[in-house]
Structures are given as C-alpha cells and as structure tokens.
Design a protein around this motif. Structure first.
Motif, PDB file in Angstrom:
ATOM      1  N   VAL A  26       0.836  -1.208   0.000  1.00  0.00           N
ATOM      2  CA  VAL A  26       0.000   0.000   0.000  1.00  0.00           C
ATOM      3  C   VAL A  26       0.873   1.262   0.000  1.00  0.00           C
ATOM      4  N   VAL A  27       1.917   1.251   0.849  1.00  0.00           N
ATOM      5  CA  VAL A  27       2.795   2.429   0.922  1.00  0.00           C
ATOM      6  C   VAL A  27       3.475   2.668  -0.425  1.00  0.00           C
ATOM      7  N   ARG A  28       3.970   1.581  -1.027  1.00  0.00           N
ATOM      8  CA  ARG A  28       4.679   1.721  -2.311  1.00  0.00           C
ATOM      9  C   ARG A  28       3.732   2.231  -3.409  1.00  0.00           C
ATOM     10  N   ILE A  29       2.510   1.687  -3.448  1.00  0.00           N
ATOM     11  CA  ILE A  29       1.529   2.125  -4.453  1.00  0.00           C
ATOM     12  C   ILE A  29       1.159   3.597  -4.220  1.00  0.00           C
ATOM     13  N   ALA A  30       0.985   3.956  -2.935  1.00  0.00           N
ATOM     14  CA  ALA A  30       0.619   5.342  -2.602  1.00  0.00           C
ATOM     15  C   ALA A  30       1.710   6.312  -3.065  1.00  0.00           C
ATOM     16  N   VAL A  31       2.976   5.929  -2.825  1.00  0.00           N
ATOM     17  CA  VAL A  31       4.095   6.795  -3.244  1.00  0.00           C
ATOM     18  C   VAL A  31       4.120   6.921  -4.770  1.00  0.00           C
ATOM     19  N   GLU A  32       3.842   5.802  -5.452  1.00  0.00           N
ATOM     20  CA  GLU A  32       3.848   5.808  -6.919  1.00  0.00           C
ATOM     21  C   GLU A  32       2.732   6.720  -7.455  1.00  0.00           C
ATOM     22  N   LEU A  33       1.548   6.625  -6.827  1.00  0.00           N
ATOM     23  CA  LEU A  33       0.426   7.460  -7.268  1.00  0.00           C
ATOM     24  C   LEU A  33       0.707   8.936  -7.011  1.00  0.00           C
ATOM     25  N   TYR A  34       1.332   9.209  -5.851  1.00  0.00           N
ATOM     26  CA  TYR A  34       1.686  10.593  -5.520  1.00  0.00           C
ATOM     27  C   TYR A  34       2.688  11.139  -6.555  1.00  0.00           C
ATOM     28  N   SER A  35       3.660  10.289  -6.923  1.00  0.00           N
ATOM     29  CA  SER A  35       4.669  10.689  -7.922  1.00  0.00           C
ATOM     30  C   SER A  35       3.999  11.019  -9.247  1.00  0.00           C
ATOM     31  N   LEU A  36       3.059  10.150  -9.639  1.00  0.00           N
ATOM     32  CA  LEU A  36       2.360  10.330 -10.907  1.00  0.00           C
ATOM     33  C   LEU A  36       1.589  11.648 -10.904  1.00  0.00           C
ATOM     34  N   LYS A  37       0.966  11.930  -9.754  1.00  0.00           N
ATOM     35  CA  LYS A  37       0.194  13.166  -9.626  1.00  0.00           C
ATOM     36  C   LYS A  37       1.140  14.367  -9.727  1.00  0.00           C
ATOM     37  N   LYS A  38       2.290  14.238  -9.052  1.00  0.00           N
ATOM     38  CA  LYS A  38       3.298  15.304  -9.059  1.00  0.00           C
ATOM     39  C   LYS A  38       3.803  15.558 -10.491  1.00  0.00           C
ATOM     40  N   LEU A  39       4.033  14.460 -11.214  1.00  0.00           N
ATOM     41  CA  LEU A  39       4.529  14.580 -12.595  1.00  0.00           C
ATOM     42  C   LEU A  39       3.474  15.242 -13.491  1.00  0.00           C
ATOM     43  N   ARG A  40       2.208  14.852 -13.276  1.00  0.00           N
ATOM     44  CA  ARG A  40       1.140  15.416 -14.111  1.00  0.00           C
ATOM     45  C   ARG A  40       0.915  16.889 -13.846  1.00  0.00           C
ATOM     46  N   THR A  41       1.273  17.346 -12.644  1.00  0.00           N
ATOM     47  CA  THR A  41       1.041  18.767 -12.351  1.00  0.00           C
ATOM     48  C   THR A  41       2.174  19.663 -12.881  1.00  0.00           C
ATOM     49  N   ILE A  42       3.243  19.046 -13.370  1.00  0.00           N
ATOM     50  CA  ILE A  42       4.314  19.871 -13.960  1.00  0.00           C
ATOM     51  C   ILE A  42       3.764  20.518 -15.237  1.00  0.00           C
ATOM     52  N   ASN A  43       3.828  21.843 -15.237  1.00  0.00           N
ATOM     53  CA  ASN A  43       3.232  22.579 -16.349  1.00  0.00           C
ATOM     54  C   ASN A  43       4.225  22.753 -17.509  1.00  0.00           C
ATOM     55  N   PHE A  44       3.900  22.113 -18.618  1.00  0.00           N
ATOM     56  CA  PHE A  44       4.789  22.166 -19.784  1.00  0.00           C
ATOM     57  C   PHE A  44       4.725  23.511 -20.504  1.00  0.00           C
ATOM     58  N   SER A  45       3.728  24.353 -20.140  1.00  0.00           N
ATOM     59  CA  SER A  45       3.651  25.633 -20.850  1.00  0.00           C
ATOM     60  C   SER A  45       4.343  26.751 -20.069  1.00  0.00           C
ATOM     61  N   LYS A  46       5.053  26.366 -18.984  1.00  0.00           N
ATOM     62  CA  LYS A  46       5.796  27.380 -18.224  1.00  0.00           C
ATOM     63  C   LYS A  46       7.087  27.747 -18.954  1.00  0.00           C
ATOM     64  N   GLU A  47       7.727  28.836 -18.475  1.00  0.00           N
ATOM     65  CA  GLU A  47       9.029  29.207 -19.047  1.00  0.00           C
ATOM     66  C   GLU A  47       9.973  28.017 -18.860  1.00  0.00           C
ATOM     67  N   SER A  48      10.836  27.818 -19.836  1.00  0.00           N
ATOM     68  CA  SER A  48      11.695  26.642 -19.831  1.00  0.00           C
ATOM     69  C   SER A  48      12.549  26.504 -18.561  1.00  0.00           C
ATOM     70  N   ASN A  49      13.022  27.654 -18.039  1.00  0.00           N
ATOM     71  CA  ASN A  49      13.852  27.631 -16.820  1.00  0.00           C
ATOM     72  C   ASN A  49      13.091  27.075 -15.629  1.00  0.00           C
ATOM     73  N   THR A  50      11.837  27.550 -15.456  1.00  0.00           N
ATOM     74  CA  THR A  50      10.991  27.086 -14.366  1.00  0.00           C
ATOM     75  C   THR A  50      10.661  25.615 -14.559  1.00  0.00           C
ATOM     76  N   PHE A  51      10.358  25.254 -15.796  1.00  0.00           N
ATOM     77  CA  PHE A  51      10.028  23.864 -16.109  1.00  0.00           C
ATOM     78  C   PHE A  51      11.189  22.946 -15.724  1.00  0.00           C
ATOM     79  N   ARG A  52      12.394  23.390 -16.071  1.00  0.00           N
ATOM     80  CA  ARG A  52      13.577  22.584 -15.780  1.00  0.00           C
ATOM     81  C   ARG A  52      13.734  22.375 -14.272  1.00  0.00           C
ATOM     82  N   SER A  53      13.524  23.451 -13.479  1.00  0.00           N
ATOM     83  CA  SER A  53      13.696  23.277 -12.025  1.00  0.00           C
ATOM     84  C   SER A  53      12.563  22.426 -11.442  1.00  0.00           C
TER      85      SER A  53
END
Lengths: 164, 186
Positions: free
Chosen positions: B79-106
């Motif tokens: 459960v812990v491992r799946i929860a961490v994986e889902l959290y990671s996926l959510k974190k990755l999906r919230t990265i905004n690809f339309s931001k300035e490239s510098n911000t995107f990189r960080s």
C-alpha cells in the motif's frame, strides 16, 4: 467535431511545420523521433488548451510546450543520438544548389547537436527567426542575457559549420 | 561565406513535413485514447482498493497473530509503495509544460530529486518489509499446504523478487540518469 476539436485542428495545421522543424533540430534530423516529439507536443497542447489565458501569444505558448517536451523527452534518447539519421534532409531549391545546401544543412544539424540542450533550444528558436524578446519569454532568461548568449552561440555555430 | 544569416536561410528553407488531415485524425485518436486510458486506470485502481479492503476484512477473522503480522507487513508495504507511486504520478502530471523553460527545468529537477528519495529509501524499505512479511508466513504455509505447493510458493517468490528487483533497478537507473543530466546542464 466540437468547437475544441475545430480550434485544435486549426492550431495543429498552423503550427505543425515549425514544431516539426524544432523537433528535427533536437533529434539531429531523425524524422521518426521528431514526429513522436511533435505528436507529444500537440497532445500537451490539447491537455492544456483550456488553461491558455492569452498572457503570451499562442505561438510563444506552443513553442514553450515544444521546447519543454523536447527537454524532457530527449534525455531518454541521448544514446541513440550517436546514430545520426540525417540522410533524408532536403532543401527546397534548384537541383544545382540543392546538394550543396543539403550538405550544409547536415553540417548544421551536427553542429547544433554539440550544444547543450538550453543553447540548442535558444539557437533553434533564433534560426526560426523569432524575436529575441520572445525567445527570452520562452526560455525564462532575461532579454539582455539571451542577447549575449545568442551572439556567442551564433559565433560558435558559424565557426563549427565552417571548420568541419 | 557561411555567416549566420546564410545558415538561417538554409534552415528556414528546408523541406519539412506539413500538416495533413490523416496526421490530425491520428493525433486526435491518440488524445482520446490517453483520456480513455486515464479513466480505465482509475477504474482498475478503485477495483484493486475494493479487493484489498475485502481481503483485509476476510482475513481479520483469523486469530493467528503470526498470520496477521506477516500478511499485515506484506499488505502495508504494498500500500505504501503504491501510494508513493500514485503521488509521484500526480506530481509529474502537475508539472506545467507551458511554463518558461527555466521554471520547467527546475520543476522537473525537483520531481526527479523526489524520485531519487523514493528509489533509495522507500522502495528498498518496502521490498524488505514485504520479504520479512513473507518469511514470517512461511512456517504457516509449510504447516497448512502440501509439500509440492509449498516448494512452488518458495521458488515462485524468489523468481518474482528477482524479476521485480530488475524492473525496479532499471526504472531507478533511467530516472537517476535523467536527474544527473538535468543537473549537469548549464
């Protein structure tokens, strides 16, 4: 088709060639990889279309997505860069001039590939003829710094194409 | 001869592939497929949670403390491992690809730094706890199952652990390489 699909098709048709050129620059002329990156870019355009607020021009917004998609995806393919697929590059010109120009284009791709990914993005946007202010908005780097950087990369690139 | 304007001219005059109706239809198909896949993923996850809860309710009737400890450790680590994986996926999906490239990189660097923590701490801990839970259950398996089935469980668990470890290692290696390259860039 709904109104979102119609707007999307219009955006796709107007921007596909420049997105594709930018992706080709990132993939050293590898057309199939560039197509994948262009597709990935337009998928992100669809996913973020409702969030587009006209704070920047549509073109700037698409370029940002494209540059960021290439930055994120290219790392996976770096090893494949060694197998440069630049045999199929073509320039629209008379037959006499075409070969010479194609050779130069191949050389240009090779030289672009030697740059860091940020410098690569900057020079590809400059090659597209974008104003430096827009490049600075896309990259998130101050206008003055972009100007200096472009000047340096231009020299580097011209020298590289000359020498090799 | 080859000044930059000349190069720019060659660049802009190269023949690139233009947009086609077929290309757009294929793109639209991919977009719809991704949306469908996300919906299917949510359904699968809901079903998994329901099955897990039902299983927990079912086994809660057992009085054996050893069994409860073993199965509890195995399920908790999963459960812990799946929860961490889902959290990671959510974190990755919230990265905004339309931001300035510098911000995107960080943002991307911060995401992969978080994944580094997952790969170095959470995953080994989860695999370790899962294995301990399984080992605790072995005497119970031996007492209640036939010899053949007991041997099968032992062998298959080793194979599973090896295959799973290779999969995790490859994923960690690829993501850590991405982080390294992001940090190496100018």
């Amino acid at each position: 088709m709904g109104s979102k699909e119609i707007t999307y098709q219009q955006i796709y048709e107007e921007n596909y060639p420049k997105v594709m050129r930018l992706c080709m620059g990132y993939t050293v002329g590898n057309e199939s990889l560039a197509k994948d990156l262009a597709q990935e870019t337009f998928i992100k355009v669809w996913q973020n279309l409702e969030g587009f607020r006209n704070e920047s021009g549509l073109s700037t917004w698409i370029y940002r997505i494209c540059v960021n998609t290439c930055l994120a995806e290219i790392r996976r393919e770096r090893k494949k860069d060694k197998n440069l697929q630049i045999d199929n590059l073509q320039v629209s010109d008379s037959v006499d001039n075409a070969t010479e120009k194609e050779d130069m284009l191949v050389q240009l791709y090779k030289c672009i590939n030697k740059l860091s990914s940020t410098n690569k993005a900057i020079i590809l946007l400059e090659l597209e003829g974008l104003p430096q202010l827009e490049i600075s908005e896309i990259m998130g780097i101050k206008h003055e710094a972009i100007r200096t950087r472009i000047h340096r990369i231009k020299q580097q690139l011209t020298k590289c194409v000359h020498n090799e | 001869m080859n000044n930059f304007e000349d190069l720019q001219n060659k660049w802009q005059n190269q023949t690139t592939i233009s947009a086609t109706e077929d290309g757009f239809q294929s793109l639209l198909k991919s977009v719809k497929f991704i949306e469908q896949k996300q919906r299917t993923g949510n359904i699968v996850l809901t079903i998994t949670i329901v099955i897990l809860v039902a299983f927990l309710l079912y086994v809660s009737g057992y009085k054996s403390a050893t069994f409860m400890l073993g199965i509890g450790l195995m399920i908790c680590s999963l459960v812990v491992r799946i929860a961490v994986e889902l959290y990671s996926l959510k974190k990755l999906r919230t990265i905004n690809f339309s931001k300035e490239s510098n911000t995107f990189r960080s943002d991307l660097t911060s995401y992969y730094s978080f994944r580094k923590y997952t790969h170095y701490v959470v995953t080994p801990l989860a695999v370790g706890i899962y294995t301990v839970g399984f080992i605790i259950l072995l005497p119970l398996f031996k007492a209640t199952l036939s010899n053949g089935f007991y041997t099968y469980i032992q062998c298959s668990s080793v194979v599973f652990l090896m295959v799973f470890s290779v999969f995790l290692y490859k994923q960690a290696k690829s993501e850590l390489l991405k982080l390294k390259q992001l940090q190496l860039e100018d």
